[in-house]
Design an enzyme around this catalytic site. Structure first.
Site, mmCIF file in Angstrom:
data_model
loop_
_atom_site.group_PDB
_atom_site.id
_atom_site.type_symbol
_atom_site.label_atom_id
_atom_site.label_comp_id
_atom_site.label_asym_id
_atom_site.label_seq_id
_atom_site.Cartn_x
_atom_site.Cartn_y
_atom_site.Cartn_z
ATOM 1 N N CYS B 81 52.854 39.240 50.491
ATOM 2 C CA CYS B 81 51.544 39.383 51.136
ATOM 3 C C CYS B 81 50.991 38.007 51.540
ATOM 4 O O CYS B 81 51.452 37.434 52.514
ATOM 5 C CB CYS B 81 50.596 40.173 50.240
ATOM 6 N N HIS B 175 53.269 44.969 48.253
ATOM 7 C CA HIS B 175 53.281 44.336 46.933
ATOM 8 C C HIS B 175 54.442 44.892 46.107
ATOM 9 O O HIS B 175 54.335 45.978 45.548
ATOM 10 C CB HIS B 175 51.936 44.550 46.230
ATOM 11 N N GLU B 177 55.406 43.932 43.278
ATOM 12 C CA GLU B 177 55.025 44.005 41.864
ATOM 13 C C GLU B 177 54.139 45.200 41.553
ATOM 14 O O GLU B 177 53.887 45.502 40.395
ATOM 15 C CB GLU B 177 54.330 42.697 41.444
#
Lengths: 244, 191
Positions: B81, B175, B177
């Site tokens: 990002c 994202h 994660e």
């Protein structure tokens, strides 16, 4: 449509809130977050209602020790950029503001400062709303139910400067037996709402017998459900399957 | 074991990346200056924060030079990002600071100043496959020669680069994660 699970935390424990006046303890935050991820929940909103100066430290410790890989939004007692740093380090992705949003003019400097620090995409505003007898949407202070202002496009435009998402919480349904007031959706559809901000509905969402109704309105980006999560272990999966 | 360094701007979501690295079975290390970039298999540039703050930290710590030195090396680099935005030429989020210029593209504001949030399908241009990942961004990279995967805005259906790549560098708009098993699998696939 986004489906977000809300967790209310009081004194370190996850609780089921009944109109924020009575609480039923449900378990630890760690176990609840892990369960929600296991059940297939895609986003979590943690609402911390603990009235204590150390509650932010405590909750950060709990979030940090829970290895989940779905997005976490946190709301409650955020007062500074230092608080935001602590929450980010704990694993929080987005930040929800409630009380300070009610008086956004007084807190504009704080909101701007945090928005410039983490980016507007991480900023979420929560407004507690109710429909008046004259069919207006009113913004209220949850703690004393006092009317603060009318919900309007001007208000949304002001908030969209620092926030990217707006949660509209129906307080007549939140923690009550009533489902989300569909009148709000009818009224929102009539207001030419600023499209720079995402609209997410909350309060009695899981109780409605017409959940697919939300999806028919393109201005609704997401829905939040809380107490209905805990009816049974499969409550979320069943609800999600019925409302793809 | 795969050694993964996480760039610590002091503002990113370091902990979330750390958890994802561990869940992928890799070993995570903190990277605060260019010396920490040695002996790593993968470097991750996290993705929460403002462009201006993050680029200032990179320049002040000389991490910008250290990251550029990794181009063409055995160490892979993933910008997530904001991390992707830092690796491009420039960003509309702050026009006064240039990016690292690894990816020859510019970061532009989303149409209508609207943040694109939620789980969305991503299409792998080369493999013709789709997968779902979590997005949360107000700026994006347009489709370019670097584009490896494409997604569409929830509100407008307009296409943008979900993943860009150049040599051993990757930039992802979603994202990793925060995308559950799909994110972990993506990380393993890159390695």
């Amino acid at each position: 449509m986004r489906k977000i699970a809300s967790i209310v935390v009081k004194d370190g424990l996850v609780v089921q809130s009944f109109n924020y006046s009575n609480y039923l303890p449900l378990g630890t935050l760690n176990a609840t977050m892990l369960n929600l991820e296991r059940w297939g929940v895609e986003e979590i909103l943690i609402k911390n209602i603990t009235k204590s100066d150390s509650s932010l430290d405590d909750i950060c410790g709990l979030i940090m020790s829970t290895p989940i890989s779905i997005p976490i939004t946190y709301g409650g007692f955020i007062r500074s950029r230092a608080d935001i740093s602590m929450l980010l380090n704990a694993g929080v992705d987005r930040f929800c503001f409630d009380k300070s949003v009610c008086k956004y003019q007084q807190h504009a400097a704080l909101h701007k400062s945090i928005s410039e620090f983490v980016g507007r995409q991480a900023m979420v505003a929560n407004l507690n709303i109710v429909v008046s007898t004259t069919d207006d949407i009113l913004v209220c202070d949850y703690s004393n139910k006092k009317i603060i202002t009318h919900f309007s496009n001007k208000l949304v435009s002001e908030l969209s400067k620092n926030f990217s998402e707006l949660i509209l919480n129906d307080i007549s349904a939140d923690g009550e037996r009533e489902p989300f007031d569909m009148k709000i959706i009818e009224l929102l559809a009539k207001i030419e709402t600023n499209r720079e901000i995402c609209i997410v509905l909350s309060g009695g969402i899981g109780k409605t017998d017409r959940p697919s109704f939300y999806q028919k309105h393109e201005f609704i980006d997401g829905i939040i459900f809380g107490n209905s999560l805990y009816r049974s272990e499969n409550a979320y999966q069943n609800w999600a399957q019925e409302n793809v | 074991m795969t050694r993964v360094g996480i760039i610590n701007y002091g503002i990113g979501n370091y902990r979330s990346i750390f958890n994802a690295i561990n869940l992928a079975g890799f070993e995570a290390f903190n990277v605060s200056n260019y010396k920490d970039l040695k002996h790593l298999d993968l470097v991750i540039m996290p993705g929460v924060g403002h462009y201006k703050t993050a680029i200032s930290v990179l320049k002040n710590t000389e991490l910008d030079k250290g990251i550029l030195d990794l181009f063409g090396s055995q160490t892979k680099v993933i910008g997530i990002c904001l991390g992707l935005h830092l690796l491009c030429n420039s960003s509309d989020e702050d026009k006064s600071e240039k990016g690292l210029g690894i990816f020859n593209c510019k970061i532009v504001k989303n149409s209508g100043n609207r943040v694109n949030t939620g789980w969305q399908k991503v299409w792998n241009v080369q493999k013709g496959e789709t997968s779902r990942f979590f997005f949360n961004h107000g700026f994006h990279a347009s489709i370019s020669d670097c584009t490896l995967m494409i997604s569409r805005f929830r509100a407008t259906d307009f296409e943008f680069s979900a993943v860009v790549g150049q040599n051993n560098f990757y930039g992802v708009q979603f994202h990793i994660e925060k995308s559950g098993v799909n994110g972990i699998n993506f990380l393993k696939e890159v390695m």
